[in-house]
Write a protein that holds these residues in place. Structure first.
Motif, short mmCIF file in Angstrom:
data_model
loop_
_atom_site.label_atom_id
_atom_site.label_comp_id
_atom_site.label_asym_id
_atom_site.label_seq_id
_atom_site.Cartn_x
_atom_site.Cartn_y
_atom_site.Cartn_z
N ARG A 71 0.82 -1.21 0.00
CA ARG A 71 0.00 0.00 0.00
C ARG A 71 0.85 1.26 0.00
O ARG A 71 0.40 2.31 -0.42
CB ARG A 71 -0.93 0.00 1.20
N ILE A 72 2.08 1.19 0.50
CA ILE A 72 2.96 2.36 0.46
C ILE A 72 3.67 2.34 -0.89
O ILE A 72 4.49 1.47 -1.16
CB ILE A 72 3.98 2.33 1.62
N ILE A 73 3.34 3.31 -1.72
CA ILE A 73 3.83 3.33 -3.09
C ILE A 73 5.25 3.87 -3.17
O ILE A 73 6.10 3.33 -3.88
CB ILE A 73 2.88 4.17 -3.98
N TYR A 106 8.10 -3.17 -4.10
CA TYR A 106 7.05 -4.14 -3.77
C TYR A 106 5.66 -3.57 -4.03
O TYR A 106 4.66 -4.17 -3.70
CB TYR A 106 7.20 -4.60 -2.32
N SER A 107 5.63 -2.37 -4.61
CA SER A 107 4.38 -1.74 -5.00
C SER A 107 4.41 -1.30 -6.46
O SER A 107 3.69 -0.40 -6.86
CB SER A 107 4.09 -0.53 -4.10
N ALA A 108 5.27 -1.92 -7.24
CA ALA A 108 5.41 -1.53 -8.65
C ALA A 108 4.10 -1.64 -9.41
O ALA A 108 3.90 -0.95 -10.41
CB ALA A 108 6.50 -2.37 -9.32
N CYS A 109 3.16 -2.46 -8.95
CA CYS A 109 1.85 -2.57 -9.60
C CYS A 109 1.10 -1.23 -9.53
O CYS A 109 0.20 -0.98 -10.32
CB CYS A 109 1.02 -3.67 -8.95
N SER A 110 1.49 -0.36 -8.62
CA SER A 110 0.84 0.95 -8.47
C SER A 110 1.40 2.00 -9.42
O SER A 110 0.80 3.06 -9.58
CB SER A 110 1.02 1.47 -7.04
#
Length: 179
Positions: A71-73, A106-110
């Motif tokens: 959740r932390i981008i 770990y937030s590359a999908c964002s």
């Protein structure tokens, strides 16, 4: 102000240009003296504490591995020089030593498309320039990503904030005005 981009671990090979769009957004504000320069690709990391660094590979160890999209981008901020204080528009500011943006791998999908990456870079760059979150939901500096196609765009609230902190003409002490 020069910012260097460490593209290791980035979601696309054009991240230097994507970050450049964010730098341009904050550099082209009427009434603002701030000018940002894209220093290009580099192995820079905020752990160096001597350069303004934007990284994608967790070189600074800010993020823990996540099984899902975190959740932390990203995080953006400053390292302050506590001894040096400057007055701008009647407000006291501590001088910044360097700024950073660390994208969470770990937030590359964002931020897997250019527009979303540019929005996140613009928001976090605002933090690296000394701005906090805005109370206005449409502002790029609002506390949540919009992912509404604004890309590297900034709003009137963002413009007002950055021009106050980096004015072309310091008007000295001014009364608080709430619009």
């Amino acid at each position: 102000v020069v910012f260097y981009v460490n593209p290791d671990g980035a979601p696309n090979p054009q991240v230097v240009e994507d970050v450049g769009a964010a730098l341009t957004a904050w550099s082209n504000v009427a009434g603002c003296s701030l000018r940002l320069v894209n220093g290009g690709a580099s192995s820079a990391c905020s752990t160096q504490r001597t350069v303004n660094a934007i990284s994608f590979n967790n070189c600074d160890g800010r993020f823990s591995p996540s099984a899902e999209c975190s959740r932390i981008i990203a995080l953006g901020g400053l390292r302050w020089e506590s001894e040096v204080v400057r007055q701008v528009n009647g407000q006291s500011y501590v001088t910044a030593a360097y700024g950073f943006i660390s994208f969470n791998p770990y937030s590359a999908c964002s931020f897997d498309n250019h527009c979303d990456l540019r929005e996140v870079a613009t928001h976090e760059l605002g933090h690296a320039l000394g701005l906090g979150h805005s109370q206005h939901p449409d502002a790029t500096m609002y506390g949540a990503a919009h992912f509404d196609g604004r890309c590297a765009g900034i709003t009137e609230d963002d413009v007002t904030g950055i021009a106050f902190v980096y004015p072309i003409n310091d008007l000295g002490s001014r009364p608080l005005a709430i619009d």
